[in-house]
Write an enzyme that holds these catalytic residues in place. Structure first.
Site, PDB file in Angstrom:
ATOM      1  N   LYS A 139       5.426   7.397  -3.184  1.00  0.00           N
ATOM      2  CA  LYS A 139       4.133   7.682  -3.800  1.00  0.00           C
ATOM      3  C   LYS A 139       3.429   6.387  -4.194  1.00  0.00           C
ATOM      4  CE  LYS A 139       3.610  11.199  -6.647  1.00  0.00           C
ATOM      5  NZ  LYS A 139       3.851  12.150  -7.775  1.00  0.00           N
ATOM      6  N   ILE A 140       2.207   6.242  -3.687  1.00  0.00           N
ATOM      7  CA  ILE A 140       1.374   5.085  -3.995  1.00  0.00           C
ATOM      8  C   ILE A 140       0.037   5.589  -4.512  1.00  0.00           C
ATOM      9  CG2 ILE A 140       0.144   3.104  -3.007  1.00  0.00           C
ATOM     10  CD1 ILE A 140       2.389   2.817  -0.988  1.00  0.00           C
TER      11      ILE A 140
END
Length: 368
Positions: A139-140
């Site tokens: 997750k970014i």
């Protein structure tokens, strides 16, 4: 199996659980949710891990071992969370093997890196290597600094869950970052079929922020728009996605084996008790999307969610009408989305600090 959740899955929506704990993994609860409630993926965040670690004893042995080895709190968090995600990936591997786009488990880069492109890239690489499972997603956040990081890690063959998307404008930048990363991966000779991504478009927080502003305006017209913005925003996002996947640029990548970056509806737990507790599920049904739900929302859909086929395709004009009306009563949508992103980053950082304090407390207890 829940008939209502099966109807949602049959409509082409991938149901993911927005929660994970070692207890869910070790007791078979996660396996049960896959079997009985059509769950085909998992998302996590620091708040989820803080709650899991604080509430259970299943982490104690590993914490004691890591403390004895002399690790600091950041390394202990890294080891605890990547082990949970690795094991969850293992449990969901049969789903992944049957439907490669699903069977996914997400783990987030450290939120304090939200404005640090190079730090985000390094964190994503470390998490990807540590989990070492093909069905993981890193997750970014879709901050301005996160956008080039998305391109960089996709280009390296790392699968990504882009999080914290609020506006269609930012979502378009996310999609462009994904396609650019795929083009770089293709040019480097990587197998595009092995790269997956979802774009997590936050829903309920949009209504929370805009409803507050509508109530401050107080006119009959403004009050009549409450509870309409979030669904309209998501529907406009889907229209933008449909436009991108119809483009020549995407077709060239698809011909080279690329997977679409599926829209994921996040923050789908309803915060206003006056609204249906399944609002952000039943009003956002369209094939090829993901809906990640807290268990409370999952149970609500299983109990009384009414699925009536596609509720998104062909709704862009109506959704734009809602946005035009919001602008007409004085809502500054650009400011709304900027506020939501700033608050989102701040909440993620606060969650991280909560996780650090929780784990530090466990470490101190283990050292006694």
């Amino acid at each position: 199996m829940s008939d209502r959740l099966k109807e949602l899955a049959d409509a082409g929506v991938s149901i993911w659980l927005d929660d994970l704990s070692r207890e869910r993994i070790e007791t078979g609860n996660l396996t049960d949710l896959v079997r009985e409630k059509s769950v085909v993926g998992v998302t996590t965040n620091p708040t989820i891990f803080a709650g899991a670690i604080a509430d259970g004893e299943r982490y104690d042995e590993q914490v004691r071992k890591l403390v004895a080895e002399g690790h600091d709190v950041d390394r202990v968090i890294f080891e605890l969370t990547t082990e949970d995600v690795r094991n969850a990936c293992g449990l969901l591997r049969p789903v992944y093997d049957a439907t490669p786009a699903d069977g996914r488990v997400s783990i987030e880069v450290e939120p304090t890196l939200a404005t640090d492109t190079e730090g985000t890239i390094a964190s994503a690489q470390a998490l990807w290597q540590a989990v070492d499972q093909p069905n993981a997603l890193i997750k970014i956040p879709a901050t301005r600094e996160g956008i080039p990081a998305i391109t960089a890690v996709i280009a390296q063959g790392i699968s990504v869950n882009v999080t914290l998307i609020f506006s269609v404008e930012r979502y378009r930048a996310v999609m462009d970052a994904y396609l650019t990363g795929l083009e770089q991966a293709r040019d480097a000779g990587l197998d595009l079929a092995s790269i997956h991504s979802v774009a997590s478009f936050f829903v309920s927080r949009v209504d929370s922020e805009i409803d507050k502003r509508l109530e401050a305006i107080g006119s009959e017209e403004a009050l009549g728009l409450r509870g309409k913005a979030a669904v309209a925003n998501a529907r406009l996002a889907y229209a933008a996605y449909a436009e991108v996947v119809a483009s020549d640029r995407w077709r060239q990548l698809a011909d080279a084996g690329a997977n679409p970056q599926r829209p994921l509806w996040a923050s789908t737990g309803v915060k206003n008790p006056d609204y249906s507790d399944t609002l952000y599920v039943t009003e956002l049904v369209v094939a090829g999307t993901v809906n990640t739900m807290p268990e409370k929302t999952l149970d609500a859909v299983a109990d009384h969610g009414e699925v009536h086929g596609d509720t998104v395709t062909g709704t862009a004009a109506e959704a734009q009408g809602v946005f035009d009306a919001l602008t007409g009563v004085g809502i500054d949508l650009d400011d709304v989305f900027l506020t939501l992103e700033d608050e989102g980053v701040s909440k993620f950082v606060d969650s991280w600090r909560e996780l650090v304090e929780t784990v530090r407390g466990q470490m101190e207890a283990a050292a006694r």
